[in-house]
Design a protein around this motif. Structure first.
Motif, PDB file in Angstrom:
ATOM      1  N   CYS A 347     -17.517 -17.106 -25.551  1.00  0.00           N
ATOM      2  CA  CYS A 347     -17.132 -18.438 -25.758  1.00  0.00           C
ATOM      3  C   CYS A 347     -15.690 -18.556 -26.634  1.00  0.00           C
ATOM      4  CB  CYS A 347     -18.084 -19.346 -26.186  1.00  0.00           C
ATOM      5  SG  CYS A 347     -19.376 -19.837 -24.615  1.00  0.00           S
ATOM      6  N   THR A 350     -12.887 -17.231 -24.764  1.00  0.00           N
ATOM      7  CA  THR A 350     -12.592 -18.237 -23.741  1.00  0.00           C
ATOM      8  C   THR A 350     -11.800 -19.335 -24.423  1.00  0.00           C
ATOM      9  OG1 THR A 350     -14.447 -17.606 -22.459  1.00  0.00           O
ATOM     10  CG2 THR A 350     -13.556 -19.740 -21.956  1.00  0.00           C
ATOM     11  N   ALA A 371     -18.425 -21.612 -19.767  1.00  0.00           N
ATOM     12  CA  ALA A 371     -18.690 -21.523 -21.432  1.00  0.00           C
ATOM     13  C   ALA A 371     -19.620 -22.607 -21.747  1.00  0.00           C
ATOM     14  CB  ALA A 371     -17.123 -21.582 -22.216  1.00  0.00           C
ATOM     15  N   GLN A 372     -19.384 -23.680 -21.392  1.00  0.00           N
ATOM     16  CA  GLN A 372     -20.214 -24.836 -21.649  1.00  0.00           C
ATOM     17  C   GLN A 372     -21.720 -24.623 -21.286  1.00  0.00           C
ATOM     18  OE1 GLN A 372     -18.369 -28.204 -20.153  1.00  0.00           O
ATOM     19  NE2 GLN A 372     -17.953 -28.989 -22.140  1.00  0.00           N
TER      20      GLN A 372
END
Length: 408
Positions: A347, A350, A371-372
Motif C-alpha cells: 500500500c 501504491t 489498496a483499500q
C-alpha cells in the motif's frame, strides 16, 4: 431477534450499519446518473443518501459509547495502529499527482474514534460528550457566522473559518463543526443506552416511537426552514437546514434499526463493522465497472437496477473480506505477521505511485480499490506483537476483571 437483558450483542448496530451502506450506495449511484434534470426518484435518492456520512459518524460514536461501559479503555498503541489503518485507507480516496494532503470520510471516522477513546478515559465522559456536541453545533451556527466577517483573508483566517465550518479549506471534506456533533452525540447516547440496557430491551417499542417523534419534529422544522428559502446543503459549509434534517435522519434510522433488529429478518439485514468499511472501496469499483461496461444510468429504472446490483454485490463482497480475515487469523501468528508486512509495504508503494504518476481513471480506480481492500482486511486481524509478551500477574487480572469503570 430479541436480545436478552444482559446480552452483549446489539443487533440494532448491525442493522444501522446496513442502513448506512444503503444510503451511501444509493447516493453515489444517483450522483452518476446522466440526466438533466434527474428523475424525481434519482433526485430523492441523492438527497436521502446524502445522510450516509451522518449515519456512519453517529454509528461510530454510538458503538464506542456502548463499548466504554464496563470495560477498560484499552491499549493506546493498538488503538493508534487501528486508527492509522483508517487514515492510510483514506489516502486512497484523494491522493493524486496534484493532491498530496487531504482528510476525507475514513480519516474523519478514524480521528473521531481516537477522540472518543481518549474521552472514555475521563470521568463523566458521556456528559462531556453531550456538552461538546452542543458546543460544536453552537460554534458552527452561532459563533461561526458572528466571527466570519472578522476573519482575515489569510491562511490563518481561512483555517479558522474551516474549523468553524463557515468557509471551505482545500482537502478538508468534513470540518470539525458541525460534523463532530454526530460521533459525540452518538457516544453520549450509546453510553446512556448501555447503562439502561434492561429498560431499553423491555421498552424498545417506546424508544422506537420516541426516535420516530424526533424524526417527525426535525423533518417539520427542516421543511419550515426550506420553505423560507434556506437550502439543504451538505458540502463544505453545512447549512442549518441540512443539520436539522440530519437529526431527523438519525431519529428515523434509529427507529427502523430498533424494529428491524427484533424481526426474523434481522440476521439478513445485519452488517459487521469490518464489512461496512469494505463496502467503501468495493462499491466505488463496481460503479466504475458498470459505467465502463454499460455507460451511465439515464433514468429511474436503470438507476434502480444499478443501485440494487451494486448494493447486493458490495454486501456479498464485503462479507468475503471479513471471512478472509478470519481465515488468516486461523492460520496463526506467522500468517498474520506476513499479511501486515506485505499489505503495508504494497500500500505504501501504491500510494507513492498514485501521488507521483499520472494514470488513467481505470488504472487509478483499480489500484485504489485493491489498496483499500487490503487495508480493510488488516482491520480484522490482531496486531502483531512488537515485543515478547509477558504473562499478566494473576492477582491483577482478577482485579481488572471485577473493575467496572462506569463513571458517567
Amino acid at each position: 431477534m430479541q436480545p436478552t437483558r444482559d446480552s452483549g450483542r446489539w443487533p440494532e448496530l448491525d442493522v444501522l450499519r446496513t442502513l448506512a451502506v444503503v444510503l451511501m450506495v444509493g447516493n453515489h449511484t444517483a450522483t452518476r446518473v446522466a440526466a438533466s434534470p434527474p428523475p424525481w426518484l434519482v433526485d430523492a435518492a441523492d438527497l436521502v443518501g446524502s445522510m450516509a456520512p451522518v449515519a456512519f459518524f453517529f454509528l461510530t460514536g454510538f458503538g464506542n459509547g456502548i463499548q466504554s461501559i464496563g470495560k477498560q479503555p484499552g491499549n493506546r498503541l493498538h488503538q493508534l495502529i487501528k486508527v492509522g489503518l483508517l487514515l492510510f485507507a483514506d489516502v486512497f480516496l484523494w491522493v493524486s499527482p496534484s493532491t498530496h494532503l487531504g482528510l476525507d470520510f475514513l480519516a474523519f471516522i478514524g480521528l473521531s474514534v481516537l477522540l472518543l477513546k481518549e474521552l472514555s478515559r475521563l470521568p463523566y465522559s458521556g456528559r462531556i460528550a453531550a456538552a461538546a456536541a452542543v458546543a460544536v453545533g453552537l460554534a458552527r451556527f452561532l459563533l461561526g457566522p458572528l466571527a466570519r466577517p472578522m476573519l482575515p483573508d489569510t491562511m490563518l483566517g481561512h483555517s479558522a473559518g474551516a474549523l468553524l465550518g463557515v468557509s471551505g479549506l482545500a482537502g478538508l471534506s468534513y470540518p470539525p463543526a458541525p460534523w463532530l456533533c454526530y460521533p459525540l452525540l452518538g457516544y453520549a447516547l450509546g453510553r446512556l443506552a448501555a447503562r439502561w440496557r434492561t429498560r431499553f430491551v423491555d421498552h424498545w417499542k417506546g424508544v422506537a416511537l420516541l426516535a420516530s417523534a424526533i424524526g417527525i419534529v426535525s423533518t417539520a422544522a427542516a421543511m419550515l426552514l426550506a420553505s423560507r428559502g434556506l437550502i439543504i446543503f451538505r458540502w463544505g459549509t453545512v447549512s442549518l437546514t441540512f443539520f436539522i434534517a440530519s437529526l431527523a435522519a438519525i431519529g428515523f434510522l434509529a427507529a427502523i434499526a430498533i424494529v428491524a433488529g427484533r424481526s426474523p429478518a434481522a440476521k439478513f439485514l445485519s452488517t459487521e463493522a469490518q464489512a461496512s468499511f469494505a463496502v467503501v472501496p468495493l462499491h466505488y469499483m463496481l460503479l466504475h465497472l458498470l459505467d465502463a461496461a454499460l455507460g451511465p444510468a439515464t433514468g429511474s429504472a436503470s438507476y434502480l437496477v444499478r443501485f440494487l446490483t451494486v448494493l447486493a454485490l458490495s454486501l456479498i463482497g464485503a462479507s468475503l473480506a471479513s471471512q478472509f480475515s478470519a481465515l488468516l487469523r486461523r492460520r496463526g501468528d506467522a500468517a498474520v505477521q506476513t499479511a501486515w508486512l506485505t499489505v503495508l509495504a504494497a500500500c505504501a508503494a501504491t500510494a507513492i505511485l498514485l501521488a507521483v504518476h499520472p494514470m488513467s481513471e481505470a488504472s487509478s480506480t483499480a489500484l485504489r480499490f485493491v489498496a483499500q481492500s487490503m487495508l480493510c482486511i488488516l482491520l480484522g486481524l490482531p496486531i502483531p506483537s512488537l515485543s515478547p509478551s509477558r504473562p499478566e500477574p494473576r492477582v491483577y487480572a482478577e482485579t481488572a476483571s471485577r473493575h467496572n469503570p462506569d463513571n458517567q
